[in-house]
Every structure is written in structure tokens, then in C-alpha cells.
Design a protein around this motif. Structure first.
Motif, PDB file in Angstrom:
ATOM      1  N   UNK A  71      32.713  -1.284  26.887  1.00 20.68           N
ATOM      2  CA  UNK A  71      31.353  -1.823  26.780  1.00 20.68           C
ATOM      3  C   UNK A  71      30.868  -1.497  25.367  1.00 20.68           C
ATOM      4  N   UNK A  72      31.011  -2.447  24.459  1.00 18.53           N
ATOM      5  CA  UNK A  72      30.764  -2.177  23.039  1.00 18.53           C
ATOM      6  C   UNK A  72      29.317  -1.795  22.763  1.00 18.53           C
ATOM      7  N   UNK A  73      28.379  -2.331  23.549  1.00 23.21           N
ATOM      8  CA  UNK A  73      26.952  -2.089  23.251  1.00 23.21           C
ATOM      9  C   UNK A  73      26.408  -0.817  23.885  1.00 23.21           C
ATOM     10  N   UNK A  74      27.249  -0.078  24.636  1.00 21.69           N
ATOM     11  CA  UNK A  74      26.799   1.180  25.233  1.00 21.69           C
ATOM     12  C   UNK A  74      26.625   2.249  24.155  1.00 21.69           C
ATOM     13  N   UNK A  75      25.596   3.075  24.315  1.00 20.52           N
ATOM     14  CA  UNK A  75      25.373   4.196  23.406  1.00 20.52           C
ATOM     15  C   UNK A  75      26.294   5.355  23.786  1.00 20.52           C
ATOM     16  N   UNK A  76      26.534   6.241  22.835  1.00 23.30           N
ATOM     17  CA  UNK A  76      27.374   7.408  23.107  1.00 23.30           C
ATOM     18  C   UNK A  76      26.608   8.408  23.982  1.00 23.30           C
ATOM     19  N   UNK A  77      27.234   8.841  25.057  1.00 18.74           N
ATOM     20  CA  UNK A  77      26.613   9.834  25.941  1.00 18.74           C
ATOM     21  C   UNK A  77      26.854  11.235  25.401  1.00 18.74           C
ATOM     22  N   UNK A  78      25.873  12.125  25.647  1.00 17.16           N
ATOM     23  CA  UNK A  78      26.001  13.533  25.297  1.00 17.16           C
ATOM     24  C   UNK A  78      26.078  14.351  26.587  1.00 17.16           C
ATOM     25  N   UNK A  79      26.333  15.641  26.455  1.00 18.09           N
ATOM     26  CA  UNK A  79      26.347  16.504  27.638  1.00 18.09           C
ATOM     27  C   UNK A  79      25.011  16.476  28.362  1.00 18.09           C
ATOM     28  N   UNK A  80      23.917  16.304  27.624  1.00 22.40           N
ATOM     29  CA  UNK A  80      22.594  16.251  28.253  1.00 22.40           C
ATOM     30  C   UNK A  80      22.449  15.031  29.156  1.00 22.40           C
ATOM     31  N   UNK A  81      23.152  13.948  28.818  1.00 20.55           N
ATOM     32  CA  UNK A  81      23.075  12.749  29.660  1.00 20.55           C
ATOM     33  C   UNK A  81      23.709  12.980  31.028  1.00 20.55           C
ATOM     34  N   UNK A  82      24.754  13.796  31.093  1.00 17.29           N
ATOM     35  CA  UNK A  82      25.421  14.011  32.377  1.00 17.29           C
ATOM     36  C   UNK A  82      24.529  14.784  33.363  1.00 17.29           C
ATOM     37  N   UNK A  83      23.570  15.515  32.865  1.00 16.87           N
ATOM     38  CA  UNK A  83      22.703  16.284  33.761  1.00 16.87           C
ATOM     39  C   UNK A  83      21.268  15.759  33.772  1.00 16.87           C
ATOM     40  N   UNK A  84      21.075  14.538  33.267  1.00 19.50           N
ATOM     41  CA  UNK A  84      19.725  13.982  33.150  1.00 19.50           C
ATOM     42  C   UNK A  84      19.314  13.244  34.423  1.00 19.50           C
ATOM     43  N   UNK A  85      18.056  13.449  34.816  1.00 22.59           N
ATOM     44  CA  UNK A  85      17.413  12.603  35.820  1.00 22.59           C
ATOM     45  C   UNK A  85      16.464  11.687  35.054  1.00 22.59           C
ATOM     46  N   UNK A  86      16.899  10.468  34.778  1.00 24.17           N
ATOM     47  CA  UNK A  86      16.137   9.580  33.911  1.00 24.17           C
ATOM     48  C   UNK A  86      14.878   9.049  34.583  1.00 24.17           C
ATOM     49  N   UNK A  87      14.975   8.669  35.863  1.00 26.50           N
ATOM     50  CA  UNK A  87      13.877   7.990  36.550  1.00 26.50           C
ATOM     51  C   UNK A  87      13.418   6.788  35.731  1.00 26.50           C
ATOM     52  N   UNK A  88      14.371   6.081  35.158  1.00 31.85           N
ATOM     53  CA  UNK A  88      14.106   4.977  34.238  1.00 31.85           C
ATOM     54  C   UNK A  88      15.354   4.098  34.167  1.00 31.85           C
ATOM     55  N   UNK A  89      15.242   2.896  33.579  1.00 35.25           N
ATOM     56  CA  UNK A  89      16.416   2.014  33.468  1.00 35.25           C
ATOM     57  C   UNK A  89      17.397   2.490  32.399  1.00 35.25           C
ATOM     58  N   UNK A  90      17.953   3.652  32.626  1.00 34.74           N
ATOM     59  CA  UNK A  90      18.984   4.249  31.764  1.00 34.74           C
ATOM     60  C   UNK A  90      20.081   4.763  32.691  1.00 34.74           C
ATOM     61  N   UNK A  91      21.333   4.540  32.327  1.00 36.62           N
ATOM     62  CA  UNK A  91      22.452   4.966  33.164  1.00 36.62           C
ATOM     63  C   UNK A  91      23.545   5.586  32.301  1.00 36.62           C
ATOM     64  N   UNK A  92      24.042   6.741  32.736  1.00 39.09           N
ATOM     65  CA  UNK A  92      25.199   7.361  32.092  1.00 39.09           C
ATOM     66  C   UNK A  92      26.466   6.925  32.834  1.00 39.09           C
ATOM     67  N   UNK A  93      27.515   6.600  32.081  1.00 39.86           N
ATOM     68  CA  UNK A  93      28.778   6.153  32.688  1.00 39.86           C
ATOM     69  C   UNK A  93      29.922   6.977  32.106  1.00 39.86           C
ATOM     70  N   UNK A  94      30.786   7.464  33.005  1.00 42.89           N
ATOM     71  CA  UNK A  94      31.949   8.224  32.559  1.00 42.89           C
ATOM     72  C   UNK A  94      33.198   7.715  33.272  1.00 42.89           C
ATOM     73  N   UNK A  95      34.245   7.479  32.519  1.00 42.54           N
ATOM     74  CA  UNK A  95      35.540   7.116  33.082  1.00 42.54           C
ATOM     75  C   UNK A  95      36.295   8.416  33.344  1.00 42.54           C
ATOM     76  N   UNK A  96      36.771   8.580  34.578  1.00 40.55           N
ATOM     77  CA  UNK A  96      37.466   9.810  34.970  1.00 40.55           C
ATOM     78  C   UNK A  96      38.894   9.485  35.407  1.00 40.55           C
ATOM     79  N   UNK A  97      39.748  10.501  35.391  1.00 44.71           N
ATOM     80  CA  UNK A  97      41.155  10.283  35.738  1.00 44.71           C
ATOM     81  C   UNK A  97      41.321   9.865  37.193  1.00 44.71           C
ATOM     82  N   UNK A  98      40.470  10.376  38.066  1.00 40.22           N
ATOM     83  CA  UNK A  98      40.590  10.065  39.481  1.00 40.22           C
ATOM     84  C   UNK A  98      39.656  10.921  40.308  1.00 40.22           C
ATOM     85  N   UNK A  99      39.963  11.047  41.593  1.00 40.71           N
ATOM     86  CA  UNK A  99      39.074  11.719  42.535  1.00 40.71           C
ATOM     87  C   UNK A  99      38.818  13.170  42.156  1.00 40.71           C
ATOM     88  N   UNK A 100      39.847  13.904  41.776  1.00 38.45           N
ATOM     89  CA  UNK A 100      39.669  15.320  41.446  1.00 38.45           C
ATOM     90  C   UNK A 100      38.671  15.504  40.303  1.00 38.45           C
TER      91      UNK A 100
END
Length: 419
Positions: free
Chosen positions: A300-329
Motif C-alpha cells: 500500500x504505497x500511500x500508507x504512512x510508516x507506523x511507529x511503536x506508538x501506533x501499535x498501542x494507540x486507541x485512535x477513536x478516529x478514522x486511522x488504522x495501524x496495519x502489520x503483516x505478521x508471519x502467522x498465528x504465533x
């Protein structure tokens, strides 16, 4: 108001005096009070909206953000929903007096447990005036008295709803003091309420992380709480594409300013190429800003770079953090590190993966192939909820009637004595 301490003590005394009457109130009387209040809310819709209009105007002038104002607004439909909520609570089985587990002991006595009210419940909340009706309805049906302290931004709205509640109690022959509404914006009232353990048996904070932390730190009575809602949806290696699209879009966009909205999307790397581009298009149509890891931004070329703060953020707004992970673990590990124990979901057709997710994710609600937005009292069949608890004692998840009660042991004998 010059003497906040005296004012709050008066509310506490009234609630404590009303509590025994509520504890012994017949189911029919409690239901009649709820039904009468529902009728009054509908009859006074115009007055409620006028009062709410003052609050909304003040909120806009004070510069409150759109998410908070959305939570504050009372539309005719939201007023009708409050009324429906009270009727749904009235229709629920009354838990008070229920005896369970009655069993004979070798001595001949029978031992069981009876469900009883907690007594007086204090609730401190922000923004949403519908909480006034929902919370009071649950407290009254479960045989409790309640003291309500809404946010100053909803002062007029809450006062108008509170008048309907008191009239509804009086119409059913129950003490109007069973609902105490704090009608001052003075913050000293909150401090007083936190220290009123001689009157209040349980305190429930509903609001931002700062409010909940304050209450948890300062309260002199037990607290039922959750700090924030960092909710996740994980799209598994074996996710159905159509279900993944539906759940991931709904969990974020159905409503932004609530605690069960998804804030982080996790995607198995094996499915990222197939799932992320159509999801990105859907989010773009909804105006959602995306913040992603490097692997997300590769897709997704237009996505902004996420920081560690994004992973623990409660935005309550039209903002979404996305992370690609290896799998279930890795998905489970991410949720364990950054989650808030609120609500997390997996989308998968793999039964084993679903069962592992249910067992290993330590949240108050864990879901398979369903949007996190279902995590509330109405959707769970509770009629309404007092809030979401991420504590493990004494209630967890959406807290309805049963969560506002306790149990005591009851013993039946026939002149039995211990030898």
C-alpha cells in the motif's frame, strides 16, 4: 455551588437510604419504573434535544473534536434507542433472589447461593448521555441504587434524562433517591465521590484512559474498569477472502469513536498480497488513514510508516495501524504485547487456529469470523451494559445485570445442629 462536599454527601445518603427498598423491590415494580421512564423519554424527546443542543453548542465552542461530539449528540433515534434499551432491560429475567447450586450435605443441611444486589453503585462517565439511561436502568433492575456523574460537556442532557428516571421511579412507587445525578460541573464532586466508600459499594468509570487511571488510583472502594480499547483483527493464513474483507472493513468503519472499534489490523504474510490491496481501496473510500509496517507499505504505497506508538494507540478516529505478521504465533504475540485485553478477532477457516486464538488471546472478548463491533451489551443479549471490564474480578467483558450483583451462601436446615 459553594459546598460540594455537603452536596455529594446528601446524594450519598439518599442513595444509601434508597438501597434497601431497591433490594427488596418486586420485579414488577422495577419493570414498571423502567417502562415509565421509557415512555417519559419518548414523550420529552423535544425537551431532551433542546437540552442536548445547548451541550453540543458549548462543546463546539470549546473546540471538542468530532469523535467526542458524535458521542455527545442525542438524535431522535438515539433517544428512541435509550427507550428501547430500558424496555429490553425490563424484559430480562430478574437475577435477584435466584438460588443456584442448592445441594444436600452429609450433615443434612442444604447449601446454595443466592444472587443479591451490590447496594449503591457510582458511575463516572464522559460524553455519551445515553449512558445515563442505560447505566441507571441496569442498576435499578439489578436492585441497586446509583449515583451518576456524567461529563460536564453533557450537563444539560444528563439532567433532562435524570428527571425522567426520577419520575419513572416515583410512578412505580419506588424511591426517587435511588437515582442520584450529580448536577454540578465542579470537578471537586468527582474527588468527593471517589472518597465516599461509606455510601458507595462499587465505582464504574467510563471514559478516557486518564479518567480511568485517576479513578483506579484514587478510589477508596472497588472499581470495575477498562483503561482503553486497542482491538485487533487478525486475518489468518486460512482466512476466507470475502469474510476477511467484510469483517476488517466493518470493525474499523462502522463507527470510529467507540472502544470496540478495531485499531490494529494484523495480516498473515501468505495472504497479504491478496487481501491488502482490496482492503486499502475500501479504507480509502471511507477516508481512513493507514499507518503500516514496511511490508504493509510495500503493498500500500500511500500508507504512512507506523511507529511503536501506533501499535498501542486507541485512535477513536478514522486511522488504522496495519502489520503483516508471519502467522498465528506472531499475531498472538503482538496482541499480548500491545493489546488492552478488550476485544480481539481472528478470521480463519482453520478450526485448530480458531481454537488456539480463543484459548491463548487473553482478552475479555475473543471472536472468530466476526467484527469486534459486536462487543457490547445489546449484541450480547444483556439488554444494555454498564461498561466493558478488562479486569478479571469480579466481572469481565460487557457487564450487564449479573455483573452488578453478588452472591451469598444460603443454608436450609430443619433444626440441624453441628456435632
Amino acid at each position: 455551588m459553594t459546598d460540594v462536599a455537603a452536596y455529594m454527601e446528601g446524594l450519598g445518603r439518599m442513595a444509601r437510604e434508597a438501597a434497601p427498598a431497591m433490594a427488596r423491590a418486586a420485579t414488577g415494580a422495577k419493570n414498571a419504573a423502567l417502562s415509565a421512564t421509557a415512555d417519559l423519554l419518548l414523550a420529552h424527546t423535544a425537551e431532551l434535544q433542546d437540552a442536548n443542543g445547548k451541550d453540543v453548542a458549548d462543546a463546539r465552542a470549546a473546540g471538542l473534536d468530532d469523535a467526542l461530539i458524535d458521542r455527545l449528540v442525542l438524535t431522535a433515534e438515539r433517544i428512541a434507542q435509550m427507550a428501547r434499551g430500558l424496555r429490553e432491560i425490563a424484559a430480562l429475567p430478574d437475577p435477584i433472589g435466584e438460588i443456584t447450586g442448592l445441594a444436600a450435605r452429609p450433615s443434612g443441611i442444604q447449601v446454595g447461593r443466592m444472587r443479591v444486589p451490590l447496594g449503591v453503585i457510582g458511575i463516572i462517565y464522559e460524553s455519551r448521555p445515553n449512558v445515563t439511561a442505560d447505566a441507571a436502568g441496569l442498576c435499578l433492575k439489578s436492585g441497586n441504587a446509583v449515583i451518576l456523574r456524567g461529563g460536564s460537556e453533557a450537563l444539560h442532557s444528563n439532567a433532562a434524562i435524570g428527571r425522567c428516571l426520577k419520575e419513572g421511579l416515583a410512578a412505580a412507587g419506588l424511591p426517587s433517591g435511588a437515582v442520584g445525578l450529580v448536577e454540578t460541573a465542579d470537578r471537586a464532586a468527582v474527588t468527593e465521590l471517589l472518597h465516599m466508600n461509606r455510601f458507595v459499594d462499587l465505582l464504574v468509570p467510563r471514559g478516557g484512559k486518564g479518567l480511568v487511571e485517576l479513578v483506579a488510583t484514587e478510589a477508596r472502594m472497588p472499581v470495575l474498569k477498562h483503561l482503553h480499547g486497542v482491538c485487533h483483527v487478525y486475518l489468518d493464513d486460512d482466512a476466507d477472502a470475502a469474510k476477511a474483507q467484510a469483517v476488517a472493513v466493518n470493525a474499523k468503519t462502522q463507527r470510529y469513536g467507540v472502544c470496540n472499534t478495531m485499531e490494529t489490523l494484523l495480516v498473515a504474510e501468505s495472504r497479504a498480497d491478496a487481501l491488502l490491496p482490496p482492503l486499502a481501496r475500501a479504507y480509502k473510500e471511507h477516508g481512513v488513514e493507514l499507518r503500516g509496517c514496511a511490508k504493509t507499505r510495500d503493498r500500500i504505497a500511500w500508507a504512512h510508516a507506523a511507529t511503536d506508538q501506533d501499535w498501542e494507540a486507541e485512535y477513536l478516529a478514522p486511522i488504522l495501524a496495519i502489520r503483516v505478521v508471519a502467522g498465528l504465533d506472531e499475531a498472538i504475540a503482538h496482541i499480548a504485547r500491545y493489546g488492552s485485553h478488550h476485544t480481539d478477532a481472528i478470521v480463519t477457516e482453520n478450526w485448530t487456529h480458531a481454537q488456539r486464538f480463543l484459548r491463548e488471546v487473553d482478552s475479555s472478548s475473543v471472536m472468530v469470523n466476526a467484527s469486534t463491533r459486536f462487543a457490547d451489551g445489546f449484541e450480547y443479549g444483556l439488554g444494555a451494559e454498564i461498561g466493558i471490564s478488562t479486569d478479571k474480578f469480579h466481572a469481565r467483558g460487557p457487564v450487564g445485570l449479573e455483573g452488578l450483583t453478588s452472591q451469598k451462601f444460603v443454608v436450609w436446615g430443619d433444626g440441624h445442629i453441628r456435632r
